[in-house]
Design a protein around this motif. Structure first.
Motif, PDB file in Angstrom:
ATOM      1  N   SER A  73       4.501  -4.260  13.217  1.00  9.19           N
ATOM      2  CA  SER A  73       5.073  -3.871  11.934  1.00  9.19           C
ATOM      3  C   SER A  73       5.400  -5.129  11.145  1.00  9.19           C
ATOM      4  O   SER A  73       5.617  -6.202  11.729  1.00  9.19           O
ATOM      5  CB  SER A  73       6.333  -3.026  12.129  1.00  9.19           C
ATOM      6  N   THR A  74       5.401  -5.017   9.820  1.00 11.03           N
ATOM      7  CA  THR A  74       5.721  -6.162   8.975  1.00 11.03           C
ATOM      8  C   THR A  74       6.847  -5.792   8.014  1.00 11.03           C
ATOM      9  O   THR A  74       6.950  -4.652   7.559  1.00 11.03           O
ATOM     10  CB  THR A  74       4.496  -6.619   8.152  1.00 11.03           C
ATOM     11  N   LYS A  75       7.699  -6.768   7.728  1.00  8.96           N
ATOM     12  CA  LYS A  75       8.805  -6.567   6.794  1.00  8.96           C
ATOM     13  C   LYS A  75       8.915  -7.797   5.901  1.00  8.96           C
ATOM     14  O   LYS A  75       8.971  -8.926   6.395  1.00  8.96           O
ATOM     15  CB  LYS A  75      10.123  -6.358   7.544  1.00  8.96           C
ATOM     16  N   ALA A  77       5.724 -11.907   4.479  1.00  8.55           N
ATOM     17  CA  ALA A  77       6.454 -11.011   5.387  1.00  8.55           C
ATOM     18  C   ALA A  77       6.573 -11.648   6.766  1.00  8.55           C
ATOM     19  O   ALA A  77       5.909 -12.647   7.066  1.00  8.55           O
ATOM     20  CB  ALA A  77       5.731  -9.666   5.500  1.00  8.55           C
ATOM     21  N   SER A  80       5.540  -4.428   1.410  1.00  4.38           N
ATOM     22  CA  SER A  80       5.396  -5.398   2.503  1.00  4.38           C
ATOM     23  C   SER A  80       5.822  -4.805   3.838  1.00  4.38           C
ATOM     24  O   SER A  80       5.503  -5.345   4.894  1.00  4.38           O
ATOM     25  CB  SER A  80       6.203  -6.663   2.207  1.00  4.38           C
ATOM     26  N   GLU A  81       6.582  -3.684   3.793  1.00  3.83           N
ATOM     27  CA  GLU A  81       6.993  -3.027   5.039  1.00  3.83           C
ATOM     28  C   GLU A  81       5.906  -2.040   5.463  1.00  3.83           C
ATOM     29  O   GLU A  81       5.657  -1.042   4.789  1.00  3.83           O
ATOM     30  CB  GLU A  81       8.334  -2.314   4.850  1.00  3.83           C
ATOM     31  N   ARG A  82       5.266  -2.350   6.572  1.00  7.99           N
ATOM     32  CA  ARG A  82       4.163  -1.517   7.051  1.00  7.99           C
ATOM     33  C   ARG A  82       4.224  -1.396   8.560  1.00  7.99           C
ATOM     34  O   ARG A  82       4.770  -2.256   9.243  1.00  7.99           O
ATOM     35  CB  ARG A  82       2.813  -2.143   6.654  1.00  7.99           C
ATOM     36  N   GLU A  83       3.661  -0.313   9.067  1.00  5.61           N
ATOM     37  CA  GLU A  83       3.494  -0.139  10.503  1.00  5.61           C
ATOM     38  C   GLU A  83       2.015   0.087  10.786  1.00  5.61           C
ATOM     39  O   GLU A  83       1.397   0.968  10.201  1.00  5.61           O
ATOM     40  CB  GLU A  83       4.312   1.052  11.011  1.00  5.61           C
ATOM     41  N   TYR A 141       6.297 -10.484  10.923  1.00 11.36           N
ATOM     42  CA  TYR A 141       5.804  -9.359  11.708  1.00 11.36           C
ATOM     43  C   TYR A 141       6.660  -9.195  12.963  1.00 11.36           C
ATOM     44  O   TYR A 141       7.306 -10.128  13.433  1.00 11.36           O
ATOM     45  CB  TYR A 141       4.318  -9.492  12.028  1.00 11.36           C
ATOM     46  N   TYR A 142       6.646  -7.966  13.492  1.00  8.17           N
ATOM     47  CA  TYR A 142       7.475  -7.606  14.637  1.00  8.17           C
ATOM     48  C   TYR A 142       6.620  -6.878  15.663  1.00  8.17           C
ATOM     49  O   TYR A 142       5.748  -6.079  15.308  1.00  8.17           O
ATOM     50  CB  TYR A 142       8.639  -6.713  14.200  1.00  8.17           C
ATOM     51  N   ARG A 157      10.058  -8.997   1.462  1.00  6.79           N
ATOM     52  CA  ARG A 157      11.002  -8.752   0.378  1.00  6.79           C
ATOM     53  C   ARG A 157      10.413  -7.867  -0.707  1.00  6.79           C
ATOM     54  O   ARG A 157      11.122  -7.112  -1.360  1.00  6.79           O
ATOM     55  CB  ARG A 157      11.426 -10.100  -0.219  1.00  6.79           C
TER      56      ARG A 157
END
Length: 444
Positions: free
Chosen positions: A265-267, A345, A273-276, A347-348, A269
């Motif tokens: 996943s990315t986060k 972003a 930009s927040e995606r899974e 990533y996680y 500002r």
């Protein structure tokens, strides 16, 4: 009396709202004023530099230097790419171009052949590793930047180029007239280490990596005469590359269930930009055990693959701590054709951990052991993301995980025996795969 209180309260509230609005307007004006001040300062510095610098100033050099300095102040991975560099990057990631098939390097300022790529015009013509390319189409290469030499050798397939070669042991310069062809660089290497046990290495995630990876898995199973018993996935020295290709590789091993397929996943500002990114439901590889090899040069997309397989308990991660590049760069084409690579972003991994400036921690740490041919020199420390000036700090609480699954044994090819003798990490990975299978067989 009651009406008077209501009116007084309303007046006070309106006054408070007015004060808040006035403060907001003042702050906004201050921000705009601050931006304007810095722009005036920048113009002043440019004007003074152009007027007073000891030599005539090139405007383009001045402005591109300012842009590079601005981006360098953000983090080590945001950068400005002139059109030539931007085009070169796109060609590199495509993994196919019109050229001769030569891996180049420099030695003492000379353009040298590191190796010809197999089944290319250079390979078929007899170009050898160690050859000194002293001219391209009659023009000397001495002192010419290597990127310029690469551009001169690349071109439309079917066109020709002549290389002047100085070769050790040859009394006179050699001349090779080569016809350019489509050169496809391979980012995937695959082989059977022993019956049932396969090795698959990915050097970088390029446009065709996912497709080549899936094809290699099918070929390995066919060569083995049936499903594999175990796989070593080698991501050592893999600097990353295209995120979608890393996801496609991981997709082969995770996502059997509808709620089980998160890969990364990315986060950031900005909006969007927040995606899974999740795995597809469908055919997966059999649940044989996997060992993923990583080291301090495994970065970015390779860390995404290792982190996802670790979090899903689908592989054992072996080797040394990875680089720790947990940021996403978006590449934006500018109006003039230049490129802007900007960190947009973080990533996680599926468990929600950020590996920024930390890296993936192996489940089993195995240092690479190499017998020195000479007295051992002092080992230089590995450089990771956390050592780079201006790196972003880690965000999120890390969670580490181990894992493994099935394998057996068989006689080994002499060449593979020699390879394993030189690579203790690979040998340990193979031993682990066999051990897991032996243990599982004993428990049945």
């Amino acid at each position: 009396m009651f009406k008077t209180r209501i009116i007084l309260t309303a007046v006070i509230l309106l006054a408070l709202v007015g004060v808040l609005l006035a403060n907001m307007v003042q702050r906004m004006a201050h921000l705009h004023q601050s931006d304007a001040e810095y722009l005036r300062l920048f113009k002043e510095v440019v004007a003074i530099t152009k007027q007073s610098y000891v030599e005539q100033v090139d405007d383009k050099k001045l402005m591109t230097g300012a842009i590079n300095g601005m981006l360098a102040a953000l983090d080590p991975h945001s950068s400005y790419m002139p059109a030539t560099s931007y085009d070169e990057m796109k060609v590199h990631m495509a993994g196919a171009f019109g050229g001769l098939g030569i891996q180049l390097g420099t030695k003492d300022g000379n353009l040298m052949v590191e190796a010809p790529i197999e089944d290319t015009p250079a390979f078929r013509a007899g170009i050898l590793a160690g050859d000194h390319i002293w001219s391209i189409d009659g023009k000397p290469t001495k002192g010419v930047p290597i990127n310029d030499c690469v551009s001169r050798m690349r071109g439309t397939p079917g066109t020709s180029v002549t290389l002047g070669i100085l070769r050790e042991g040859s009394k006179e310069p050699l001349s090779f007239k080569l016809v350019r062809a489509i050169i496809k660089t391979k980012s995937v290497k695959a082989k059977l280490l022993e019956p049932g046990y396969a090795y698959l290495g990915i050097s970088e995630f390029q446009e065709r990596t996912g497709e080549d990876f899936e094809r290699a898995l099918k070929t390995l199973a066919a060569d083995n005469g049936g499903p594999l018993k175990g796989l070593v996935l080698d991501l050592r020295y893999n600097p990353g590359g295209l995120l979608d290709q890393a996801i496609r590789v991981t997709n082969s091993f995770v996502g059997e269930g509808l709620n089980d397929g998160l890969i990364v996943s990315t986060k950031g500002r900005s909006a969007g930009s927040e995606r899974e990114m999740t795995a597809n439901i469908g055919d997966k590889q059999p649940h044989y055990p996997i060992v993923v090899l990583i080291n301090g040069a495994s970065a970015s997309a390779s860390e995404i693959v290792a982190g996802a397989l670790q979090d899903h308990k689908r592989a054992v991660i072996m080797g040394t701590q990875s680089f720790g590049k947990g940021s996403v760069q978006s590449v934006i084409t500018l109006r003039n054709g230049d490129g802007l690579k900007l960190t947009t972003a973080r990533y996680y991994t599926p468990s929600g951990r950020s590996i920024q400036a930390k890296g993936i921690t192996p489940d089993i740490t195995v240092e690479f052991a190499k017998k020195p041919a000479q007295p051992e020199k002092k080992k230089m420390p590995e450089i990771r993301e956390q050592d780079l000036d201006g790196h972003m700090q880690q965000v999120g609480a890390p969670k580490d995980a181990p894992a493994a699954s099935e394998p057996s044994a068989a006689p080994m090819d002499p060449k593979e025996q020699e390879l394993l003798g030189k690579d203790n990490q690979l040998a340990r990975a193979l031993d682990l795969l066999k051990g897991v299978n032996l243990l599982k067989a004993g428990l049945k």
